[in-house]
Design a protein around this motif. Structure first.
Motif, PDB file in Angstrom:
ATOM      1  N   ALA A  82     -12.253  50.259  39.723  1.00 60.00           N
ATOM      2  CA  ALA A  82     -11.717  49.211  39.278  1.00 60.00           C
ATOM      3  C   ALA A  82     -10.520  49.421  38.592  1.00 60.00           C
ATOM      4  CB  ALA A  82     -12.639  48.591  37.945  1.00 60.00           C
ATOM      5  N   SER A  83      -9.476  49.820  39.673  1.00 58.49           N
ATOM      6  CA  SER A  83      -8.187  50.451  39.032  1.00 58.49           C
ATOM      7  C   SER A  83      -7.062  49.591  39.528  1.00 58.49           C
ATOM      8  CB  SER A  83      -8.128  51.900  39.667  1.00 58.49           C
ATOM      9  OG  SER A  83      -8.070  51.942  41.237  1.00 58.49           O
ATOM     10  N   GLY A  84      -7.408  48.258  39.676  1.00 57.52           N
ATOM     11  CA  GLY A  84      -6.358  47.041  40.000  1.00 57.52           C
ATOM     12  C   GLY A  84      -5.888  47.483  41.421  1.00 57.52           C
ATOM     13  N   GLY A  85      -4.884  46.560  41.764  1.00 59.75           N
ATOM     14  CA  GLY A  85      -4.044  46.609  42.888  1.00 59.75           C
ATOM     15  C   GLY A  85      -3.163  47.559  43.185  1.00 59.75           C
ATOM     16  N   PHE A  86      -1.954  47.180  43.810  1.00 60.29           N
ATOM     17  CA  PHE A  86      -0.884  48.097  44.161  1.00 60.29           C
ATOM     18  C   PHE A  86       0.588  47.685  43.859  1.00 60.29           C
ATOM     19  CE2 PHE A  86      -2.362  46.268  48.168  1.00 60.29           C
ATOM     20  CZ  PHE A  86      -1.156  45.701  48.808  1.00 60.29           C
ATOM     21  N   GLN A  87       0.720  46.518  42.839  1.00 62.33           N
ATOM     22  CA  GLN A  87       1.672  45.893  42.545  1.00 62.33           C
ATOM     23  C   GLN A  87       2.733  46.589  41.991  1.00 62.33           C
ATOM     24  OE1 GLN A  87      -1.210  45.316  41.336  1.00 62.33           O
ATOM     25  NE2 GLN A  87      -1.048  43.960  39.631  1.00 62.33           N
ATOM     26  N   MET A 142       3.737  48.616  48.418  1.00 60.80           N
ATOM     27  CA  MET A 142       4.345  47.018  48.279  1.00 60.80           C
ATOM     28  C   MET A 142       5.229  46.994  49.624  1.00 60.80           C
ATOM     29  SD  MET A 142       3.399  44.708  46.158  1.00 60.80           S
ATOM     30  CE  MET A 142       4.769  43.623  46.222  1.00 60.80           C
ATOM     31  N   THR A 143       6.022  47.951  49.850  1.00 58.03           N
ATOM     32  CA  THR A 143       6.823  47.616  51.081  1.00 58.03           C
ATOM     33  C   THR A 143       5.974  47.808  52.481  1.00 58.03           C
ATOM     34  OG1 THR A 143       8.829  48.773  49.895  1.00 58.03           O
ATOM     35  CG2 THR A 143       8.824  48.652  52.376  1.00 58.03           C
ATOM     36  N   LYS A 144       5.063  48.767  52.563  1.00 62.73           N
ATOM     37  CA  LYS A 144       4.233  48.989  53.701  1.00 62.73           C
ATOM     38  C   LYS A 144       3.394  47.649  54.077  1.00 62.73           C
ATOM     39  CE  LYS A 144       0.056  51.648  55.248  1.00 62.73           C
ATOM     40  NZ  LYS A 144      -0.668  52.896  54.936  1.00 62.73           N
ATOM     41  N   TYR A 145       2.893  47.037  52.970  1.00 65.26           N
ATOM     42  CA  TYR A 145       2.023  45.975  53.171  1.00 65.26           C
ATOM     43  C   TYR A 145       2.793  44.488  53.167  1.00 65.26           C
ATOM     44  CZ  TYR A 145      -1.748  48.872  53.230  1.00 65.26           C
ATOM     45  OH  TYR A 145      -2.695  50.142  53.595  1.00 65.26           O
ATOM     46  N   VAL A 146       3.594  44.215  52.290  1.00 61.93           N
ATOM     47  CA  VAL A 146       4.053  42.859  51.954  1.00 61.93           C
ATOM     48  C   VAL A 146       5.704  42.833  52.628  1.00 61.93           C
ATOM     49  CG1 VAL A 146       5.067  41.563  50.052  1.00 61.93           C
ATOM     50  CG2 VAL A 146       2.996  42.890  49.501  1.00 61.93           C
ATOM     51  N   PHE A 182      -3.500  41.423  52.883  1.00 61.75           N
ATOM     52  CA  PHE A 182      -2.675  42.800  52.348  1.00 61.75           C
ATOM     53  C   PHE A 182      -1.158  42.603  52.203  1.00 61.75           C
ATOM     54  CE2 PHE A 182      -6.364  45.424  52.449  1.00 61.75           C
ATOM     55  CZ  PHE A 182      -6.041  46.431  51.816  1.00 61.75           C
ATOM     56  N   GLY A 183      -0.748  41.467  53.138  1.00 64.84           N
ATOM     57  CA  GLY A 183       0.610  41.117  53.029  1.00 64.84           C
ATOM     58  C   GLY A 183       0.908  40.022  52.130  1.00 64.84           C
ATOM     59  N   SER A 184       0.085  39.695  50.994  1.00 62.17           N
ATOM     60  CA  SER A 184       0.403  38.706  50.200  1.00 62.17           C
ATOM     61  C   SER A 184      -0.107  39.050  48.668  1.00 62.17           C
ATOM     62  CB  SER A 184      -0.274  37.347  50.615  1.00 62.17           C
ATOM     63  OG  SER A 184       0.344  36.162  49.795  1.00 62.17           O
ATOM     64  N   TYR A 185       0.300  38.217  47.840  1.00 62.21           N
ATOM     65  CA  TYR A 185      -0.070  38.717  46.535  1.00 62.21           C
ATOM     66  C   TYR A 185       0.218  37.385  45.614  1.00 62.21           C
ATOM     67  CZ  TYR A 185       5.155  37.871  46.262  1.00 62.21           C
ATOM     68  OH  TYR A 185       6.422  37.369  46.220  1.00 62.21           O
ATOM     69  N   THR A 231      -2.064  41.933  43.857  1.00 56.81           N
ATOM     70  CA  THR A 231      -2.006  41.933  45.193  1.00 56.81           C
ATOM     71  C   THR A 231      -3.300  41.561  45.839  1.00 56.81           C
ATOM     72  OG1 THR A 231      -2.455  44.237  45.047  1.00 56.81           O
ATOM     73  CG2 THR A 231      -0.200  43.800  45.687  1.00 56.81           C
ATOM     74  N   PHE A 232      -3.258  40.774  47.017  1.00 56.61           N
ATOM     75  CA  PHE A 232      -4.468  40.139  47.658  1.00 56.61           C
ATOM     76  C   PHE A 232      -5.314  41.235  48.173  1.00 56.61           C
ATOM     77  CE2 PHE A 232      -3.058  35.630  47.890  1.00 56.61           C
ATOM     78  CZ  PHE A 232      -3.115  35.383  46.626  1.00 56.61           C
ATOM     79  N   GLY A 233      -4.716  42.172  48.796  1.00 55.18           N
ATOM     80  CA  GLY A 233      -5.575  43.367  49.471  1.00 55.18           C
ATOM     81  C   GLY A 233      -6.502  44.256  48.906  1.00 55.18           C
ATOM     82  N   GLY A 234      -7.714  44.510  49.262  1.00 52.84           N
ATOM     83  CA  GLY A 234      -8.345  45.698  48.699  1.00 52.84           C
ATOM     84  C   GLY A 234      -9.538  45.829  49.580  1.00 52.84           C
ATOM     85  N   LEU A 235     -10.472  46.150  48.857  1.00 54.83           N
ATOM     86  CA  LEU A 235     -11.840  46.823  49.559  1.00 54.83           C
ATOM     87  C   LEU A 235     -12.869  45.697  49.947  1.00 54.83           C
ATOM     88  CD1 LEU A 235     -12.041  50.067  47.592  1.00 54.83           C
ATOM     89  CD2 LEU A 235     -10.661  49.863  49.609  1.00 54.83           C
ATOM     90  N   LYS A 236     -13.238  45.878  51.040  1.00 52.83           N
ATOM     91  CA  LYS A 236     -14.475  44.949  51.361  1.00 52.83           C
ATOM     92  C   LYS A 236     -15.559  45.397  50.618  1.00 52.83           C
ATOM     93  CE  LYS A 236     -16.556  41.656  54.061  1.00 52.83           C
ATOM     94  NZ  LYS A 236     -15.944  40.266  54.170  1.00 52.83           N
TER      95      LYS A 236
END
Length: 487
Positions: free
Chosen positions: A208-213, A219-223, A259-262, A424-429
């Motif tokens: 429960a450690s948040g996203g990657f903002q 951020m550069t890798k995904y966004v 993953f490419g959005s936020y 960030t929108f991307g995370g784990l299923k």
């Protein structure tokens, strides 16, 4: 594995998701340890800074459009074969559907059904929920908030966790999973405050450690390259470096969410305040550094569209835009409540003077405004700022749909606006119990995810559900662990 466990549950994170998980586990008699990257004075990540609006009619009913909004924003160009499979029972879904990045109907249904009892549980901790003032002048749904916002929630949860004997380790970062000989998660590798690494073993792990903002590399890798223009909306976002997501992906977890959005908010870059939002733009005009309009400023109510509009700002030259408006703004009651910046607007007696102050090409801004003014409807009826009025422009390359009036009454005003990252929108299923799934849709033993670490959103954020997501799935993860432990 014969090592002695340090706890029944280790929770990576100390925001609403991590603390709701901890308190629920502790109430079930489970020994629980929370890990928090920050020091004690700044614990809570994004949760500390949010006003914690919740998509609810009142403290016992979710909004009417709660599940519908998720269904309408489940992803881009979804294969109809996937959608067909979703109509079968979950047990019959093919593995590629169970691990698909879209939000499962079962997960959303469990989310919606769990909100009222979760709020009731929080009320038992002394928290109060009611309709609170909001900076949005127009809305298309209903919202309430906790009195005192996210800070009140995490402080109440932390106090309860400590009272129940929970442990919180500050300035401690989890960097990898520990797994037993069968592949089940049984702890985490941690970096202690002194920089020394060690293993913390537990029967179950909740991420429960948040996203990657707060991680420019991720951020550069995904966004993409526009990430250089985007910063966290509040200081808490800098602590969200994405390790929880990355360690699970490295272990074979399926990704979910976009993953490419936020989730984006329009913020005055001059302000040092958290969430210094500027929401007056539907009643004016947005231009970029070239003094050109680039978006329909008012396709509908601001709460339904600001996410997409704000993300387009990140794609503009230098990632900045300017809202231009004039003295007609005084026709709008409470207009200043739509601005949370502590900085005053830039003002000038002429458009050319305003452009000079903003560093914009004067002739270009004058030309853009002249064209906009000429395209505004000629209507004699009273201006109604709080209803969708269909007062749109005609003939522009990008027409504005509503609240279009000439910008011609001095003095003129402007605010700079950048696109900031709430999360960030991307995370784990995960499944409805917040158990992390692998690429074949199988449960990864011992591993759970909640809050921003779980992927859920696509296209447009379902507003005022993020705090609820953390609270609900943190709690559901711990409830599932407790029920499994008692078998």
């Amino acid at each position: 594995m014969n090592d002695k466990f340090d706890a029944d549950v280790v929770v990576v994170g100390c925001g609403v998701a991590g603390l709701s998980a901890a308190v629920t586990a502790l109430e079930a008699g489970l020994k629980t340890i929370n890990l928090e990257r920050s020091d004690e004075n700044h614990f809570g990540g994004n949760s500390r800074w949010t006003e914690a609006y919740m998509r609810m009619k009142n403290d016992s009913e979710i909004s009417a459009d709660f599940e519908e909004h998720f269904a309408n924003n489940a992803g881009w160009n979804i294969d109809p074969n996937v959608l067909d499979a979703l109509t079968d029972s979950y047990a019959d879904w093919p593995s590629f559907v169970k691990s698909h990045s879209l939000p499962d109907p079962e997960v959303i249904s469990a989310f919606a059904n769990s909100v009222p009892p979760t709020i009731s549980w929080l009320k038992g901790l002394g928290l109060k929920f009611e309709h609170q003032p909001i900076y949005l002048l127009t809305q298309n749904t209903t919202r309430i908030a906790a009195k005192g916002g996210g800070l009140a929630i995490i402080e109440a949860l932390r106090a309860k966790a400590l009272a129940l004997g929970g442990e919180i380790r500050y300035r401690t970062t989890a960097t990898d999973l520990v797994r037993d000989e069968k592949g089940a998660a049984c702890g985490v590798v941690i970096t202690n405050p002194d920089g020394v690494q060690s293993r913390l073993l537990a029967k179950r792990v909740i991420l429960a450690s948040g996203g990657f903002q707060g991680n420019p590399e991720m951020m550069t890798k995904y966004v993409g390259l526009r990430a250089k223009h985007i910063r966290p909306v509040a200081i808490g976002g800098y602590y969200n470096r994405g390790e929880g997501i990355q360690m699970a992906l490295n272990a074979g977890a399926a990704p979910a969410g976009e993953f490419g959005s936020y989730h984006a908010e329009p913020v005055d870059p001059r302000s040092r305040q958290a969430e210094a939002v500027v929401f007056i733009y539907p009643y004016g005009m947005l231009v970029n550094r070239l003094a050109k309009r680039f978006v329909n400023e008012a396709p509908g109510t601001v709460d339904a569209h600001y996410d997409n509009i704000t993300r387009t700002i990140a794609d503009q030259p230098d990632g900045i835009s300017y809202v231009i408006f004039d003295s007609r703004v005084e026709d709008i009651p409470r207009w200043k409540t739509s601005i949370r910046s502590d900085q005053p607007p830039v003002s000038a007696p002429t458009i050319e003077a305003l452009a000079a102050k903003l560093g914009l090409p004067e002739a270009a801004l004058a030309h853009t405004i002249a064209g906009f003014n000429a395209a505004c409807p000629q209507r004699s009826d009273a201006f109604e700022p709080f209803v969708v009025d269909h007062r749109g422009t005609k003939g522009l390359d990008i027409d504005k749909s509503h609240w279009s009036r000439p910008i011609d009454k001095a003095p003129f005003y402007a605010y700079p606006i950048i696109s900031t990252n709430c999360f960030t929108f991307g995370g784990l299923k995960v499944n409805e119990n917040a158990q992390v799934l692998d690429h074949d849709g199988r449960v990864m033993a011992g591993l759970y995810a909640a809050g921003e670490t779980m992927g859920l959103y696509h296209q447009v954020y379902t507003g005022s559900t993020s705090v609820l997501r953390g609270l609900v799935f943190g709690r559901r993860a711990a409830q599932h662990i407790a029920s499994s432990s008692n078998r």
